[in-house]
Design an enzyme around this catalytic site. Structure first.
Site, mmCIF file in Angstrom:
data_model
loop_
_atom_site.group_PDB
_atom_site.id
_atom_site.type_symbol
_atom_site.label_atom_id
_atom_site.label_comp_id
_atom_site.label_asym_id
_atom_site.label_seq_id
_atom_site.Cartn_x
_atom_site.Cartn_y
_atom_site.Cartn_z
ATOM 1 C CD GLU A 171 43.341 43.208 30.623
ATOM 2 O OE1 GLU A 171 43.021 44.002 29.709
ATOM 3 O OE2 GLU A 171 42.777 43.193 31.729
ATOM 4 C CG HIS A 231 34.980 36.318 36.661
ATOM 5 N ND1 HIS A 231 35.188 37.053 35.526
ATOM 6 C CD2 HIS A 231 35.238 37.160 37.691
ATOM 7 C CE1 HIS A 231 35.543 38.290 35.868
ATOM 8 N NE2 HIS A 231 35.575 38.384 37.160
#
Lengths: 356, 323
Positions: A64, A133
């Site tokens: 990322e 999450h």
């Protein structure tokens, strides 16, 4: 109002359509992200784009931070990347590039270069996604000068704001809530832009201003419906962009209603709701009839079990109760009546089936 | 190596000019008028000169905090650089960047930043964008030995190799990250060339204090990258003589042995090159004197320009936030 050039599509279809139209319009636009070309296509928001636009729609290494740098670098030479993360939590790995480079590039080189970059981040809650999450890191990003942060709540705004983000010459963080992906709305077929930095009044009212963004706009509207039955007219404002914040409209509405509830699907401390209330306090506190209230996530990591989720996520009933307290009315004791079908608090509605 | 007089003179001129600019900065820095951190590259000029001599004006260069040499060798505007160090409106970043944020778009020096390894993926992105646009340009990114310890370095090599991007990674190994020696940071068995090769990347090592050798090694790497055969990784050993940040020497800190320092001082990239040129009859002392005089005049004028330039106005605090 909808007209004959509009039709009802889902929020995720609106994102797909906006992306497709941006790719078709400008050859400098490309889409990159983990899973962009996989069979699920980022919850359906990138399905079919690879077939249509070929190499401009691409998967990427699981890296990322570097890939954010790559997107930035390519934007310096004229490309207009749309970088997509399936979870906002993964984006944390790329904060160096977002904060140190993307946000500052234009400023630190005296305005000589620009970074026309869109980073899509998907936030979600419920369905046992737990501490890593379900986070909503929007206020963290919004606190960084040089970034723009948009959080559309409707399919119409998802399309209009994504197109604005892609055509903007700055790094724009585009935050989608998974609980909105399946919602329907009237969306024009043609390309159109909704302005970044402008809020929208979703329901007019004179008694209290409820300010929220993203998914919490829906909960705020549900709360306003319930309050209406009791004769309280709430004004519901969808911020749409949390950076820049539409200060003028916030102040205007609070000056009209003299009551303020700031709702945010993120943490309370140092959050969007805090910012909204601080703004009202600075610019018009003396006009408020009640202490302003924040309806947000508690200041803890996010629990996994749906039994805990029930006590964690704020919903319409919590907003109602906050307003009722302002009007010296007793609170509503139970939550379930708010969600029709009553299947729980860890899914947006009864049509939602796991896995997430 | 065959003497190419024109090339050798160019390399010499480049190194000399960088050295003289840096020495001038060191001389002026104690005045406390350049109010930003400066990272002096005296001792490392051979790499900047040798690498950039292979580049065309529109090839891209990105760099780190120790970038004065790279900026100048790529052809960056000296006046704008010095004005930037003085925080002036005429600076290359309008006084919003300082020494650690140099830029000159006329020569595609796209910027320098001080976050260790932070520029590496950006440079890969420049090469990626450039390749997507089917340009024939090469991108060079300069970084230090410590940058290779960052995760983003490996991530960047991986993507550059995956897409066979036209980029040359140039690692300047000066053995220290601030005061932390290589021995505290990397196992002695570690070999960055093997790491690069592990990604399928062309890799070479060289003596960073020998500009002619740097030139030759880089020449192959740049050709390799330009022909779209893939990225190249180059590591050049070198040494900085001054302190990590600032104008002084820092012997009193005792983090480097006197013996080590003297070893590298004997390997001075500029002094040795000058001796070699004189010995081989490329230049004589009189010509060197004339070159020095010319460079000194240029530097003096640039300093004068920088000092006389106005500061940015108050309103500049709030401009350039968004494009």
């Amino acid at each position: 109002m909808p007209n004959n050039r509009m039709r009802e599509i889902t929020y995720k279809q609106a994102i797909l359509e906006a992306t497709s139209q941006c790719l078709a319009k400008d050859r400098m636009v490309y889409v990159i992200g983990l899973g962009v070309t996989d069979p699920k296509g980022i919850f359906g928001t990138t399905l079919g784009l690879k077939e249509k636009y070929g190499s401009r729609v691409m998967d990427m290494p699981v890296a990322e931070n570097a890939m954010t740098g790559v997107a930035i670098g390519s934007s310096l030479v004229g490309m207009r990347p749309i970088l997509t993360h399936q979870r906002v939590d993964f984006t944390v790995l790329s904060l160096d590039q977002i904060i140190n480079n993307a946000a500052k590039w234009h400023y630190m080189f005296g305005g000589k270069m620009k970074v026309p970059l869109v980073i899509r981040m998907i936030i979600g809650m419920g369905w046992g996604q737990g501490p890593q999450h379900s986070q909503n890191l929007s206020s963290l990003l919004a606190s960084i000068p040089g970034l723009k942060v948009v959080m559309p709540a409707t399919a119409y705004d998802a399309k209009g704001l994504l197109i604005s983000a892609v055509e903007d010459d700055n790094p724009v963080i585009f935050i989608e809530h998974r609980w909105l992906h399946g919602t329907y709305g009237y969306v024009p077929k043609k390309m159109y832009k909704e302005p970044i930095g402008k809020s929208k009044i979703m329901k007019r009212g004179r008694d209290v201003t409820i300010i929220s963004s993203s998914y919490m706009v829906l909960e705020s509207l549900r709360a306003a419906e319930l309050l209406k039955k009791e004769g309280i007219e709430a004004e519901v404002m969808d911020l749409r962009s949390i950076k820049p914040l539409d200060e003028e409209s916030i102040i205007k509405s609070v000056r009209k209603t003299h009551r303020l509830i700031a709702v945010d699907g993120g943490w309370m401390n140092f959050g969007v709701a805090s910012e909204v209330i601080a703004l009202a306090a600075e610019k018009g506190c003396g006009l408020l009839k009640n202490n302003p209230q924040r309806i947000t996530f508690p200041d803890t990591p996010i629990p996994t079990s749906h039994a805990l989720a029930k006590h964690y996520y704020p919903r319409a009933v919590d907003i109602c109760n906050s307003v009722r307290t302002m009007f010296n009315l007793p609170g509503i004791p139970e939550k379930p009546s708010v969600i029709k079908g009553g299947i729980g608090f860890d899914v947006p509605d009864k049509t939602f089936k796991g896995p997430f | 190596m065959k003497i190419n007089k024109k090339l050798f003179l160019a390399l010499y001129y480049q190194m000399l000019r960088i050295r003289m600019v840096e020495e001038k900065i060191c001389q002026l820095y104690p005045e406390q008028e350049m109010r930003c951190p400066v990272h002096i590259c005296i001792g490392q000029e051979g790499i900047a000169a040798g690498v950039c001599a292979n580049l065309k004006q529109d090839d891209y260069v990105l760099s780190n905090h120790r970038s004065h040499g790279h900026f100048l060798a790529k052809g960056g505007n000296l006046k704008a650089m010095l004005a930037e160090l003085y925080g002036k409106a005429s600076g290359c970043s309008k006084g919003k960047g300082g020494s650690m944020h140099l830029v000159d778009l006329n020569v595609n020096f796209l910027g320098s930043t001080p976050i260790v390894a932070g520029m590496i993926p950006v440079a890969v992105g420049v090469a990626f964008g450039s390749a997507l646009k089917k340009e024939k340009k090469v991108t060079v990114v300069f970084f230090g030995d410590a940058a290779t310890e960052e995760g983003v370095f490996s991530e960047s090599l991986n993507f550059a190799a995956l897409k066979k991007l036209p980029i040359v990674f140039v690692c300047e190994n000066n053995r220290y990250s601030v005061y932390s020696p290589l021995s505290a940071r990397q196992p002695k068995e570690r070999d960055n060339l093997m790491i690069a090769k592990g990604y399928g990347i062309y890799a070479q090592r060289g003596d960073g204090n020998d500009a002619a050798s740097v030139y030759q090694i880089t020449k192959k790497a740049v050709r390799f990258a330009r022909n779209r055969k893939g990225p190249a990784f180059l590591q050049f050993d070198t040494y900085r003589y001054r302190e990590h940040c600032g104008h002084s020497f820092d012997h009193e800190l005792n983090y480097r042995s006197k013996r080590e320092f003297n070893y590298w001082l004997k390997k001075c990239p500029l002094g040795n090159f000058e001796k070699k040129l004189i010995k081989r009859g490329v230049v004589d002392k009189k010509e060197i004197f004339l070159i020095r005089a010319k460079v000194q005049q240029e530097i003096n004028m640039a300093v004068e320009f920088a000092k006389k330039s106005p500061f940015p106005e108050k309103k500049e605090v709030l401009t350039d936030i968004y494009a």
